[in-house]
Design an enzyme around this catalytic site. Sequence first.
Site, PDB file in Angstrom:
ATOM      1  N   HIS A  99      65.484 -55.913 -22.621  1.00 38.22           N
ATOM      2  CA  HIS A  99      65.690 -54.546 -22.129  1.00 38.22           C
ATOM      3  C   HIS A  99      64.372 -53.794 -22.159  1.00 38.22           C
ATOM      4  CE1 HIS A  99      67.755 -50.903 -21.052  1.00 38.22           C
ATOM      5  NE2 HIS A  99      67.187 -50.270 -22.072  1.00 38.22           N
ATOM      6  N   SER A 100      64.047 -53.122 -21.052  1.00 36.62           N
ATOM      7  CA  SER A 100      62.849 -52.304 -20.919  1.00 36.62           C
ATOM      8  C   SER A 100      61.612 -53.158 -21.179  1.00 36.62           C
ATOM      9  CB  SER A 100      62.951 -51.096 -21.854  1.00 36.62           C
ATOM     10  OG  SER A 100      62.043 -50.086 -21.500  1.00 36.62           O
ATOM     11  N   MET A 101      60.784 -52.820 -22.161  1.00 35.19           N
ATOM     12  CA  MET A 101      59.635 -53.667 -22.466  1.00 35.19           C
ATOM     13  C   MET A 101      60.064 -55.110 -22.693  1.00 35.19           C
ATOM     14  SD  MET A 101      56.947 -53.553 -25.687  1.00 35.19           S
ATOM     15  CE  MET A 101      58.099 -54.337 -26.823  1.00 35.19           C
ATOM     16  N   SER A 127      66.675 -56.174 -17.959  1.00 27.22           N
ATOM     17  CA  SER A 127      67.453 -54.936 -18.021  1.00 27.22           C
ATOM     18  C   SER A 127      66.542 -53.713 -18.147  1.00 27.22           C
ATOM     19  CB  SER A 127      68.404 -55.000 -19.220  1.00 27.22           C
ATOM     20  OG  SER A 127      69.017 -53.758 -19.471  1.00 27.22           O
TER      21      SER A 127
END
Length: 258
Positions: A99-101, A127
């Site tokens: 997720h994200s990074m 994500s």
Amino acid sequence: MNSPLTEGTEDNGRWIRRFHPRPDSRVRLVCLPHAGGSASFYFPLSRAMPATVEVLCVQYPGRQDRRTEPLLDSVPALADQVYEALLPWTDRPLALFGHSMGASLGYEVARRLERRRDFVPTALFASGRRAPSAYRAETVHLRDDDGLVEEMRELSGTDPQLLGDEELLRMILPAIRADYRAAETYTWEPGPPLRCPVTSLIGDDDPKVTRDEAAAWSAHTEGPFALEVFPGGHFFLARHQPEIVRLLTTGLETPERV
């Protein structure tokens, strides 16, 4: 989706947390946290996945039980370490969820697995993150502490009680800043596309990624690609866990349909 470390945790070289061991599972799902996140963010997801899937949660240095370790502030450096930590777990099919990074990191780990070991992950689930080639100039990591806290508050992914605890907050801000530096200074290096399927998941009101930036993940795989859009902002995961569990389970059981 936050939860404290709990019984049943296993530590493989400090990097891997296995909250719910499933020795008879058919596939392993490696979960990579967002900037400022920890392995325990994925505890609820680990518990909710079916017995056919064993979840391995990655713990970055500089937080919780690793808080005294030196920080890593680049995605490639993190990817090198995570790749090495995962090698003992490649005795069965392995998928990546970030997720994200963590999505950028998952992509780089997948590249290393495919390039260095010729091991094709079952799938990559990216994500809340734009495609590696979709550049944005971001400078949150250059803000002062108050500016960094304001960013965390706006994204609504941090426990409000934590944001209100000045002493604890100041203790963890260095790790959060290092993560933001890693995420925001990450530069994609062109190379062969992944061979594994890629699914991009985003919130329809996420300020960190547009639909077009998410769709650009399709250029980073020669396998199947899918884009899944959920109602919500950057941390839409917490609101849609049942749907995400179903999506992951389906994708891992029939990866050709991802």
